[in-house]
Design a protein around this motif. Structure first.
Motif, PDB file in Angstrom:
ATOM      1  N   VAL A 133       0.850  -1.193   0.000  1.00 57.01           N
ATOM      2  CA  VAL A 133       0.000   0.000   0.000  1.00 57.01           C
ATOM      3  C   VAL A 133       0.886   1.245   0.000  1.00 57.01           C
ATOM      4  N   GLU A 134       0.768   2.055  -1.042  1.00 52.89           N
ATOM      5  CA  GLU A 134       1.524   3.306  -1.115  1.00 52.89           C
ATOM      6  C   GLU A 134       0.937   4.330  -0.153  1.00 52.89           C
ATOM      7  N   HIS A 135      -0.354   4.490  -0.187  1.00 56.72           N
ATOM      8  CA  HIS A 135      -1.059   5.315   0.789  1.00 56.72           C
ATOM      9  C   HIS A 135      -2.542   4.985   0.723  1.00 56.72           C
ATOM     10  N   VAL A 136      -3.290   5.463   1.698  1.00 57.58           N
ATOM     11  CA  VAL A 136      -4.728   5.216   1.752  1.00 57.58           C
ATOM     12  C   VAL A 136      -5.466   6.507   1.454  1.00 57.58           C
ATOM     13  N   SER A 137      -6.701   6.354   1.022  1.00 66.25           N
ATOM     14  CA  SER A 137      -7.525   7.527   0.760  1.00 66.25           C
ATOM     15  C   SER A 137      -8.948   7.247   1.208  1.00 66.25           C
ATOM     16  N   GLU A 138      -9.625   8.293   1.539  1.00 67.31           N
ATOM     17  CA  GLU A 138     -11.023   8.223   1.919  1.00 67.31           C
ATOM     18  C   GLU A 138     -11.778   9.177   0.997  1.00 67.31           C
ATOM     19  N   PRO A 139     -12.215   8.687  -0.168  1.00 69.02           N
ATOM     20  CA  PRO A 139     -12.873   9.565  -1.147  1.00 69.02           C
ATOM     21  C   PRO A 139     -14.015  10.357  -0.522  1.00 69.02           C
ATOM     22  N   ASP A 140     -14.158  11.602  -1.002  1.00 68.24           N
ATOM     23  CA  ASP A 140     -15.201  12.520  -0.511  1.00 68.24           C
ATOM     24  C   ASP A 140     -14.980  12.933   0.937  1.00 68.24           C
ATOM     25  N   SER A 141     -13.743  12.762   1.431  1.00 67.23           N
ATOM     26  CA  SER A 141     -13.432  13.190   2.783  1.00 67.23           C
ATOM     27  C   SER A 141     -12.416  14.324   2.745  1.00 67.23           C
ATOM     28  N   LYS A 142     -12.429  15.163   3.752  1.00 65.16           N
ATOM     29  CA  LYS A 142     -11.503  16.286   3.805  1.00 65.16           C
ATOM     30  C   LYS A 142     -10.060  15.814   3.921  1.00 65.16           C
ATOM     31  N   THR A 143      -9.875  14.610   4.456  1.00 63.85           N
ATOM     32  CA  THR A 143      -8.505  14.123   4.644  1.00 63.85           C
ATOM     33  C   THR A 143      -7.909  13.562   3.364  1.00 63.85           C
ATOM     34  N   THR A 144      -8.712  13.488   2.294  1.00 61.61           N
ATOM     35  CA  THR A 144      -8.216  12.905   1.048  1.00 61.61           C
ATOM     36  C   THR A 144      -7.018  13.659   0.511  1.00 61.61           C
TER      37      THR A 144
END
Length: 373
Positions: free
Chosen positions: A63-74
């Motif tokens: 895993v290079e990095h994680v994302s949470e689509p439609d979230s401010k932390t994206t």
């Protein structure tokens, strides 16, 4: 109470990590983060949830990095390197991996069928009657013919054959695979065309766009192994020369990243009396495990081969609820229905009118097919 103390304040970080990793219930890793602010900060800062996930499924190390689509932390991965932003990224990663840990530990206890469709066979003796699509139907025969995949005939029994399947999601946990060799009930002596051994690979296409274009007319009728990157390869399992659904349980559950499974059939044992050539024939294949969708998806990052882990928290409950359902069974589709799905029903056009008339008028056989479904 006055003598109580927090051991986190007195032990080295490595020792604390060893203590936490001794927890029997992996859910306790998540629960420990709510014991106190000090514990919570340690669990988040150490990436303990990710470490536990990678320990269970080494494939997650890519895993290079994680994302949470439609979230401010994206967008945090692209923002400055201030301590506050770094802490927000750590908190997000903890939430994603803690949720993944929850899903993984619950889903693998109740595996279901994970194969979605057949992709390609390294060779096929008689297209489409002996196509790989037949292996997705649990039946091995119909009133007028058998239902199985057959390789081409070979003089050299050491020639390997491969079958490739697409799984139900781009992230699937696979626990075991079943293969049933075909017994040629229409040949003298009822020979069984099994392999000597099998090996399994899982991975993703080298190019998603290219593979979609190539598979416009499923399945491919030529080898497609070079179109994929296999990130997992199993040990070699011996196959018995028996007509039954044989189980091959993986030593540890495997997280398939990319959603493709290859079955490698090694060594031919049965020679045909018709032409004195060796064949491998398979009547049925299934892979048990659990798809992680819709809560989790992957996106392969080219050309490094690592991937982006996408988390959809609104779908988490749906994924967990699916884990409590009864194991699925394969749809009882006829071979013709499977061929239709893969754009191969055109072979019916070439059949003579006598066969077509018999197919339409034979009510007894139609009733037999309906009773099986």
């Amino acid at each position: 109470m006055e003598a109580c103390m927090d051991f986190l304040q007195y032990l080295e970080t490595d020792m604390v990590l060893k203590i936490f990793k001794c927890l029997d219930d992996l859910g306790d890793i998540v629960r420990s983060s709510i014991v106190s602010r000090n514990w919570r900060d340690f669990v988040i800062a150490s990436g303990l949830s990710k470490q536990m996930c990678v320990g269970l499924f080494p494939q997650l190390a890519n895993v290079e990095h994680v994302s949470e689509p439609d979230s401010k932390t994206t967008t945090l991965n692209h923002v400055g390197s201030s301590k506050s932003m770094e802490w927000e990224i750590l908190k997000r990663d903890h939430k994603v991996y803690a949720s993944l840990l929850q899903v993984l530990t619950k889903l693998i206890s109740s595996p279901i069928e994970c194969i979605a469709e057949a992709i390609s066979a390294s060779s096929t003796d008689n297209i489409p009657d002996e196509s790989i699509v037949n292996t997705l139907d649990p039946r091995d025969r119909y009133p007028r013919r058998g239902s199985y995949w057959s390789s081409r005939g070979h003089q050299d029994p050491s020639v390997p054959e491969t079958l490739i399947y697409k799984l139900k999601a781009d992230l699937c946990v696979i626990t075991e695979i079943y293969i049933q060799p075909f017994e040629a009930f229409f040949e003298p002596g009822f020979p069984i065309y099994s392999a000597k051994s099998v090996r399994f690979r899982m991975g993703h296409p080298k190019s998603q766009i290219q593979i979609e274009n190539d598979l416009a007319f499923l399945p491919l009728q030529q080898p497609a192994d070079n179109k994929f990157i296999w990130t997992y390869t199993s040990e070699e399992f011996a196959m018995t020369h028996e007509y039954r659904l044989q189980q091959f349980k993986l030593p540890q559950p495997v997280l398939c990243i990319g959603g493709y499974l290859q079955i490698e059939l090694l060594g031919m044992v049965q020679r045909s009396e018709i032409n004195d050539l060796f064949y491998i024939c398979v009547s049925h294949v299934k892979a048990l495990g659990r798809p992680l969708s819709p809560a989790f998806h992957s996106e392969i990052l080219q050309p490094c081969g690592k991937f982006l882990l996408k988390y959809y928290p609104d779908a988490l409950n749906h994924t967990l609820q699916n884990s409590s359902k009864e194991p699925e069974t394969l749809p009882r589709l006829t071979s013709d229905e499977l061929l239709w799905r893969h754009g191969l029903l055109r072979y019916m056009v070439g059949r003579n009118q006598q066969d077509n008339d018999a197919l339409n008028s034979d009510n007894d056989e139609n009733e037999m097919d309906q009773s099986i479904l």
